[in-house]
Write a protein that holds these residues in place. Structure first.
Motif, PDB file in Angstrom:
ATOM      1  N   GLY A  81       0.925  -0.823   0.183  1.00 48.76           N
ATOM      2  CA  GLY A  81      -0.148   0.276   0.056  1.00 48.76           C
ATOM      3  C   GLY A  81       0.893   1.392  -0.338  1.00 48.76           C
ATOM      4  N   PHE A  82       2.145   1.159  -0.438  1.00 44.85           N
ATOM      5  CA  PHE A  82       2.308   2.309  -0.774  1.00 44.85           C
ATOM      6  C   PHE A  82       2.400   3.611  -1.516  1.00 44.85           C
ATOM      7  CE2 PHE A  82       5.767  -0.603   1.380  1.00 44.85           C
ATOM      8  CZ  PHE A  82       5.288  -0.066   3.176  1.00 44.85           C
ATOM      9  N   GLU A  83       2.993   4.391  -1.259  1.00 48.02           N
ATOM     10  CA  GLU A  83       2.931   5.267  -3.020  1.00 48.02           C
ATOM     11  C   GLU A  83       4.472   5.218  -3.154  1.00 48.02           C
ATOM     12  OE1 GLU A  83       2.480  10.006  -3.995  1.00 48.02           O
ATOM     13  OE2 GLU A  83       0.872   8.914  -2.127  1.00 48.02           O
ATOM     14  N   LEU A  84       4.015   4.775  -4.400  1.00 53.74           N
ATOM     15  CA  LEU A  84       5.243   4.648  -5.476  1.00 53.74           C
ATOM     16  C   LEU A  84       5.927   5.359  -6.503  1.00 53.74           C
ATOM     17  CD1 LEU A  84       7.263   2.189  -4.322  1.00 53.74           C
ATOM     18  CD2 LEU A  84       6.559   0.614  -6.147  1.00 53.74           C
ATOM     19  N   LEU A  85       7.011   6.310  -7.017  1.00 54.80           N
ATOM     20  CA  LEU A  85       7.525   6.305  -8.101  1.00 54.80           C
ATOM     21  C   LEU A  85       9.004   5.663  -7.907  1.00 54.80           C
ATOM     22  CD1 LEU A  85       7.149   8.825  -9.766  1.00 54.80           C
ATOM     23  CD2 LEU A  85       8.874   9.926  -8.533  1.00 54.80           C
ATOM     24  N   VAL A  86       8.367   4.810  -9.825  1.00 58.24           N
ATOM     25  CA  VAL A  86       9.782   4.214 -10.082  1.00 58.24           C
ATOM     26  C   VAL A  86      10.061   4.514 -11.145  1.00 58.24           C
ATOM     27  CG1 VAL A  86       9.637   1.830 -11.452  1.00 58.24           C
ATOM     28  CG2 VAL A  86       7.965   2.197  -9.552  1.00 58.24           C
ATOM     29  N   CYS A  87      11.609   4.618 -11.035  1.00 60.29           N
ATOM     30  CA  CYS A  87      12.184   5.672 -12.052  1.00 60.29           C
ATOM     31  C   CYS A  87      13.181   4.678 -12.370  1.00 60.29           C
ATOM     32  CB  CYS A  87      13.511   6.785 -11.461  1.00 60.29           C
ATOM     33  SG  CYS A  87      12.287   7.672 -10.521  1.00 60.29           S
ATOM     34  N   ASN A  88      13.326   3.911 -13.820  1.00 56.77           N
ATOM     35  CA  ASN A  88      14.538   3.360 -15.203  1.00 56.77           C
ATOM     36  C   ASN A  88      16.089   3.576 -14.182  1.00 56.77           C
ATOM     37  OD1 ASN A  88      11.781   2.076 -15.951  1.00 56.77           O
ATOM     38  ND2 ASN A  88      12.266   3.866 -17.574  1.00 56.77           N
ATOM     39  N   ASN A  89      16.619   4.723 -14.238  1.00 58.03           N
ATOM     40  CA  ASN A  89      18.095   4.305 -14.138  1.00 58.03           C
ATOM     41  C   ASN A  89      18.322   5.788 -12.944  1.00 58.03           C
ATOM     42  OD1 ASN A  89      17.916   6.742 -15.859  1.00 58.03           O
ATOM     43  ND2 ASN A  89      17.666   5.123 -17.245  1.00 58.03           N
ATOM     44  N   GLY A  90      19.400   6.466 -12.841  1.00 54.53           N
ATOM     45  CA  GLY A  90      19.433   7.237 -12.109  1.00 54.53           C
ATOM     46  C   GLY A  90      19.568   9.211 -12.771  1.00 54.53           C
ATOM     47  N   ILE A  91      18.890   8.609 -14.118  1.00 53.11           N
ATOM     48  CA  ILE A  91      19.258   9.826 -14.912  1.00 53.11           C
ATOM     49  C   ILE A  91      18.039  10.139 -14.471  1.00 53.11           C
ATOM     50  CG2 ILE A  91      19.037  10.516 -16.967  1.00 53.11           C
ATOM     51  CD1 ILE A  91      21.584   8.899 -17.186  1.00 53.11           C
ATOM     52  N   ASP A  92      17.271   8.691 -15.017  1.00 50.84           N
ATOM     53  CA  ASP A  92      15.741   9.128 -15.192  1.00 50.84           C
ATOM     54  C   ASP A  92      15.231   9.660 -13.355  1.00 50.84           C
ATOM     55  OD1 ASP A  92      12.858   9.276 -15.784  1.00 50.84           O
ATOM     56  OD2 ASP A  92      12.745   7.207 -15.395  1.00 50.84           O
ATOM     57  N   ALA A  93      15.912   9.258 -12.722  1.00 55.34           N
ATOM     58  CA  ALA A  93      15.454   9.655 -11.071  1.00 55.34           C
ATOM     59  C   ALA A  93      15.588  11.154 -10.952  1.00 55.34           C
ATOM     60  CB  ALA A  93      16.378   8.983 -10.693  1.00 55.34           C
ATOM     61  N   VAL A  94      16.926  11.684 -11.315  1.00 58.88           N
ATOM     62  CA  VAL A  94      17.105  13.009 -11.411  1.00 58.88           C
ATOM     63  C   VAL A  94      16.349  14.089 -11.908  1.00 58.88           C
ATOM     64  CG1 VAL A  94      18.530  14.818 -11.319  1.00 58.88           C
ATOM     65  CG2 VAL A  94      20.034  12.814 -10.961  1.00 58.88           C
ATOM     66  N   ALA A  95      15.866  13.000 -13.020  1.00 62.16           N
ATOM     67  CA  ALA A  95      15.092  14.109 -13.839  1.00 62.16           C
ATOM     68  C   ALA A  95      13.083  13.450 -13.397  1.00 62.16           C
ATOM     69  CB  ALA A  95      14.664  13.160 -15.427  1.00 62.16           C
ATOM     70  N   LYS A  96      12.802  12.671 -12.832  1.00 62.17           N
ATOM     71  CA  LYS A  96      11.504  12.484 -12.131  1.00 62.17           C
ATOM     72  C   LYS A  96      11.533  13.319 -10.734  1.00 62.17           C
ATOM     73  CE  LYS A  96       9.672   8.761 -13.677  1.00 62.17           C
ATOM     74  NZ  LYS A  96       9.594   7.619 -14.405  1.00 62.17           N
ATOM     75  N   ALA A  97      12.229  12.913 -10.161  1.00 61.33           N
ATOM     76  CA  ALA A  97      11.950  12.037  -9.028  1.00 61.33           C
ATOM     77  C   ALA A  97      12.183  14.242  -8.228  1.00 61.33           C
ATOM     78  CB  ALA A  97      13.103  11.815  -8.012  1.00 61.33           C
ATOM     79  N   PRO A  98      12.319  15.017  -8.288  1.00 60.05           N
ATOM     80  CA  PRO A  98      12.273  16.012  -7.419  1.00 60.05           C
ATOM     81  C   PRO A  98      10.657  16.189  -7.576  1.00 60.05           C
ATOM     82  CG  PRO A  98      13.921  16.549  -9.275  1.00 60.05           C
ATOM     83  CD  PRO A  98      13.549  15.029  -9.462  1.00 60.05           C
ATOM     84  N   GLY A  99      10.167  16.905  -6.593  1.00 64.18           N
ATOM     85  CA  GLY A  99       9.048  16.839  -6.185  1.00 64.18           C
ATOM     86  C   GLY A  99       8.019  15.997  -5.539  1.00 64.18           C
ATOM     87  N   PHE A 100       8.525  14.141  -5.455  1.00 59.29           N
ATOM     88  CA  PHE A 100       8.001  13.829  -5.324  1.00 59.29           C
ATOM     89  C   PHE A 100       8.020  13.241  -3.476  1.00 59.29           C
ATOM     90  CE2 PHE A 100       7.789   9.036  -4.072  1.00 59.29           C
ATOM     91  CZ  PHE A 100       6.461   8.932  -4.708  1.00 59.29           C
ATOM     92  N   ALA A 101       8.852  13.965  -2.923  1.00 59.65           N
ATOM     93  CA  ALA A 101       9.401  14.047  -1.114  1.00 59.65           C
ATOM     94  C   ALA A 101       9.000  12.750  -1.107  1.00 59.65           C
ATOM     95  CB  ALA A 101       8.248  15.382  -0.903  1.00 59.65           C
TER      96      ALA A 101
END
Lengths: 885, 128
Positions: free
Chosen positions: B29-49
């Motif tokens: 039941g977690f809220e998950l943000l899945v990123c495919n790799n590091g670059i993807d994460a740096v791009a997508k993750a900000p704001g997800f907190a």
């Protein structure tokens, strides 16, 4: 017969003695002859004297007879009678003497006798005639004599007698003279022959003894100089010949030995020169004595330029570290190689593995170092690690997906699964799990065998280990309907081991036993003590191990029957892993099997009771403070314990640094004595390590070592300056008084309950701290800087526990009040522990006794630190008072 | 105490991503943000907190540790606890990851059924 030197000498002695005897005999005879001659002369002289007396008396008789004849006076008859009497006496004497006189004298004496007799008769007739007829008849009587008068003939005879004697004397004298000369020359000849023969003997000796001995000596000298073929001509049959023969024999043996030695030396030299490993000999001063070509290549230098240089120059390690490694390696009974780094010219470094061996060369200690370039091995190791790592990753990644998916599906996360589908998926899941186990086991065994895995050794209770194993495997047993039973679970024994790894061993053995037991059977785990070891036995009721399989049961991927193994879900690595783990624990593993069942057993060394002190002992009310003795020599350790007991301390012994760490973790010790040279770690590095750990950070340490003085000087107080210093450095042999005094100082506890001021604005923390510390101290709290200041002005405390961030300022403002004269009741310093949420800057931590960071500090650590501080505070005061009293 | 809710998950294997989604979203039941790799994460993750970052170690381009180091430079991720997930389980590798400040290192293959509970208990330990 052997003509030995002894016999020769005896012959010489006999000759000299007989010669001396000869001289003696000659002298004796000479002396006798001399005496004979003297006697003869005396006799001869007496004879001549008698003849003279005879002539005189004859003259007297004639004169007095003639006087009477002429005068007829009677007066002449008296002297005449006297003279005749004397003549008769003389004649008697002469006749007696003539018996011993010269030859021919007897005949002459006879003539004298006859003539004397006639003369005396004639003289007596004439006297008678005169008396009867008177003068004329007498005168006629005188005339009637022969043409040559009787008197003349008598005198002539007497003279002849005298002349004969004289002649005899002359002859005998001459003869004596010549005889004497002969004797004398005889002596000279004898002496001369002694001299000549002596000289000859000496020459003979020189020839036969001295010269031969010299030859022997020269041969021995040449032999000593290495002419192994030197032999001596034997010749003769005496002691020297024997000696020569012995020498030759000895030379033969020596020559053989020497050749063997030379051959061996050549061999060694060849090995030294051609060995692929580098060989280095280093003398007692650390100077290189010899370098072989491989070593020279490894060092990248000319062997000739390395000789005589300090060995440490060529290694990258600091000299002190290097010496420590050498010391450790030399003291290591297992002679495990040590890794060092060679410094090549130009700065390149080469990792090497070095084994060292102490030996004697020309009676001086040298260390032979054998080194191997391990660059390649390191590279291969690295490659292998990478490979294992990669393979593990590449295999695990797909398995992660497979396993995860199967688990979720079977866990009904995606919805209900049909029974048939479930059966199929379960097969898939079992096999994917098996694959994971296989990978894990392969990695495991690789890690254990390469020694890469660090075992977490601790003191473990054998019974606990066994109980955990039974509990962990009970479920597995239930799957096979096999019961588990623990025998000997009341054993009171400890071992030193890695709990997880031992569980792994037991799980392997128990699961094997379960798998091979008949349904409804029982597997027993039996514990027992065998000598110094503890034995674990896992007993099953299976059908036994097939004989053809018994020899390789501990081999990797060993399976009695491949299909069997798969069926039972094993990897074929379990026993191999178990064996590796048991061996890493210093134990042994084995099995016995019969068609009625199999027993796998392994033994582990038992931890001696002395070192396995119960935790409770340190807190029991009656026992003295407990001291940990860290010392590998059991005699010294026992001595220390005895000394400490006399001083009223309980003591436990740790024989290694790792054991000490375990014991310090598990018990509370008031102090520790530490030997600097330990089998597994240098004492100083242990101290540094303890400082970094919570259990040892506040532990007073008394160093007891043969190196105490020099290491103390070396470190120059470096370790004493820390928050908790080394209390004392005690040189071996141990001075008991000083030891007890040091321990007493280290463990001093004030009689009254210490008072602690806790400055903290968080009420929760205040409460927790109070609960933690109320048993050891009286707690006073201040929730603001102002309150703390006011309390400090009025009272003194044994310890201040200080938070820095307070509502009305920084706790650090209190520090000046505590140091020096302004605030404290006394002139001395109150110990302070900063207990704050932030890490302290280093300069501030130095100003206080200890700095603890809240989130990193357990209650126990806090409590322990504080206890130490209080005790040390007491100690400081005690010393201070003693100094001023 | 704040419960664990938002997880940033960085993983290059699509199959494992799927399994993880199933485990953490469906099961945990977690809220998950899945990123495919590091670059993807740096791009997508900000704001997800996120409350927690779950990061695979071996990834092409930018590996897990580098990704974490990069994210740490952003204020949003500066103190976010990290759990690494890796198939490389040799002790020295695990030790290296711990040194990077990871609160735990989960080895692959992990147990998808118990992972949510495991993360929850890690979270409790960390925040408690």
């Amino acid at each position: 017969m052997r003509f030995t030197i002894g016999r020769k000498l005896w012959l010489g002695y006999a000759f000299v003695i007989s010669m001396i005897l000869l001289i003696f005999v000659i002298a004796l005879v000479f002396n006798y002859r001399n005496r004979e001659t003297i006697n003869d002369r005396e006799r001869s002289d007496g004879f001549v004297r008698q003849i003279t007396a005879l002539r005189t008396n004859l003259l007297d008789a004639e004169n007095s007879q003639r006087g009477f004849l002429i005068t007829g006076d009677q007066i002449y008859l008296a002297p005449y009678g006297d003279a005749v009497e004397r003549l008769r006496d003389d004649m008697a004497t002469l006749n007696r003497l003539v018996a011993t006189a010269a030859p021919g004298q007897a005949a002459r004496m006879q003539t004298v006798n006859e003539l004397m007799g006639a003369k005396l008769q004639q003289m007596a007739q004439l006297v008678t005639l005169r008396r009867a007829t008177g003068f004329d008849a007498a005168r006629d009587g005188l005339r009637d004599e022969d043409s040559i008068p009787l008197a003349v003939r008598l005198r002539g005879a007497i003279d002849q007698l005298a002349t004969g004697e004289r002649l005899y004397r002359t002859i005998t004298d001459a003869r004596f003279e010549s005889e004497q000369a002969l004797w004398r020359s005889g002596i000279w000849v004898t002496l001369g022959s002694i001299f000549v023969l002596g000289a000859a003997g000496a020459f003979f000796l020189q020839r036969t003894l001295t010269r031969r001995l010299r030859r022997l000596a020269q041969a021995a000298e040449r032999f000593g100089q290495g002419k192994l073929d030197e032999r001596v001509a034997v010749g003769g049959n005496d002691e020297i010949s024997d000696l020569a023969r012995s020498f030759n024999q000895m030379a033969e043996v020596k020559a053989v030995q020497r050749r063997a030695l030379e051959a061996r030396e050549t061999q060694l030299r060849t090995i030294f020169t051609n060995a692929a490993d580098g060989i280095l000999t280093v003398d007692g001063e650390g100077l290189i004595k010899d370098v072989n070509p491989s070593a020279a290549i490894a060092f990248g230098r000319d062997a000739n330029l390395m000789r005589g240089e300090k060995a440490s120059r060529f290694f990258a390690e600091e000299e002190e570290r290097l010496f420590q490694i050498v010391r450790e390696q030399l003291a290591d009974p297992g002679h495990r190689p040590r890794e060092l780094t060679i410094k090549r010219p130009g700065g390149a470094t080469v990792p090497v593995e070095m084994t060292m061996q102490r030996t004697l060369h020309d009676d001086k200690p040298v260390v032979i170092c054998i080194l191997r370039d391990i660059t390649e091995r390191k590279r291969v190791d690295q490659l292998k690690n990478e490979f294992v790592s990669t393979v593990s990753h590449e295999l695990r990644t797909p398995l992660t997906s497979i396993n995860g998916s199967l688990e979720l599906v079977l866990g009904n996360v995606t919805g209900e699964v049909l029974p048939e589908t479930r059966a199929m998926l379960t097969i898939a899941q079992n096999n994917s799990r098996r694959l994971v186990r296989l990978i894990n086991d392969i990695l495991d065994i690789e890690k254990i065998e390469s020694g890469h895995v660090a075992f977490d050794f601790r003191q473990l209770s054998v019974a606990d280990v066994a109980r955990s194993a039974i509990d962990a495997n009970r479920g597995y047993g239930e799957r096979f309907t096999v019961g588990l039973e623990l025998l000997g679970g009341d054993i009171d024994a400890n071992i030193y081991g890695d709990s997880d790894r031992l569980q792994q061993v037991l799980a392997n053995l128990l699961s094997n036993a379960i798998k091979f037991s008949p349904t409804g059977g029982t597997v027993q785990l039996a514990l027992s003590r065998i000598g110094d070891a503890v034995q674990f036995q896992v007993r099953d009721q299976g059908t036994g191990i097939p004989p053809e399989f018994q020899g390789r049961i501990f081999d990797k991927f060993a399976q009695a029957d491949a299909s069997d193994s798969r069926q039972k879900g094993g990897t074929g690595l379990g026993l191999s892993i178990a064996k590796s783990i048991v061996e890493r624990h210093g134990g042994t593993i084995g099995f016995t099997t019969s068609p009625a069942g199999t027993v796998f057993s392994f033994t582990l060394p038992e931890l001696p009771a002395a070192t396995a002190a119960p935790v409770a002992a340190s807190v029991s009310a009656n026992a003295g403070p407990r001291v940990l003795i860290c010392e590998d020599d059991s005699d010294v350790a026992n001595l220390l314990r005895m000394m400490l007991r006399q001083g009223g301390y309980e003591a436990d012994i740790a024989r290694t640094a790792s054991q000490a760490k375990v014991m310090l973790n598990e018990h509370a010790y008031a102090a520790m004595t530490l030997d600097l040279i330990l089998p597994d770690q240098d004492g100083i590095s242990l101290i540094r390590e303890l400082r970094a750990r919570e259990a040892g950070s506040s532990l007073p340490i008394v160093v007891v070592s043969i190196e105490a003085t020099e290491r103390a000087a070396e470190l120059n107080g470096e370790l004493n300056g820390d928050v908790v210093g080394i209390v004392d450095w005690i040189q071996k042999p141990i001075d008991q008084t000083r030891l007890i005094e040091s321990i007493r100082r280290a463990t001093f506890t004030p009689d009254r309950t210490p008072r602690i001021l806790h400055v903290e604005d968080d009420l929760d923390i205040l409460r927790v701290t109070e609960v933690v510390l109320r048993d050891v101290a009286e707690m006073v709290s201040a929730t603001s800087l102002a309150e703390a200041k006011s309390l400090l002005r009025r009272n003194r405390y044994d310890l201040i526990l200080l938070d820095i961030t307070l509502g009305d300022g920084s706790g650090l403002e209190l520090l000046p009040l505590l140091h020096g004269t302004s605030g404290g009741a006394g002139g001395d310093t109150t110990p302070v522990i900063i207990f704050s949420a932030d890490e302290m800057p280093r300069d501030i931590s130095r100003a206080v006794s200890a700095a603890l960071v809240k989130s990193h500090t357990s209650n126990e650590q806090l409590s322990r630190t504080i206890e130490r501080m209080i005790e040390r505070g007491g100690q400081i005061r005690t010393v201070h008072q003693a100094g001023t009293a | 105490m704040k419960p664990l809710k938002r997880i940033l998950y960085i993983e290059d294997e699509i199959d494992i991503q799927t399994v993880m989604r199933m485990s953490l979203e469906r099961l945990g039941g977690f809220e998950l943000l899945v990123c495919n790799n590091g670059i993807d994460a740096v791009a997508k993750a900000p704001g997800f907190a996120p409350d927690l970052m779950l990061v695979d170690v071996m990834m092409p381009g930018m590996d897990g540790p580098t990704t974490v180091t990069t994210l740490r430079t952003m204020e949003e991720f500066a103190t976010t606890p990290v759990v690494f997930i890796t198939a490389k389980v040799q002790p020295h590798e695990v030790a290296r990851l711990r040194e990077l400040g990871a609160i735990d290192v989960i080895s692959k293959p992990f147990d998808a059924m118990t992972l949510p509970q495991h993360l929850q208990s890690l979270w409790r330990l960390h925040t408690g």
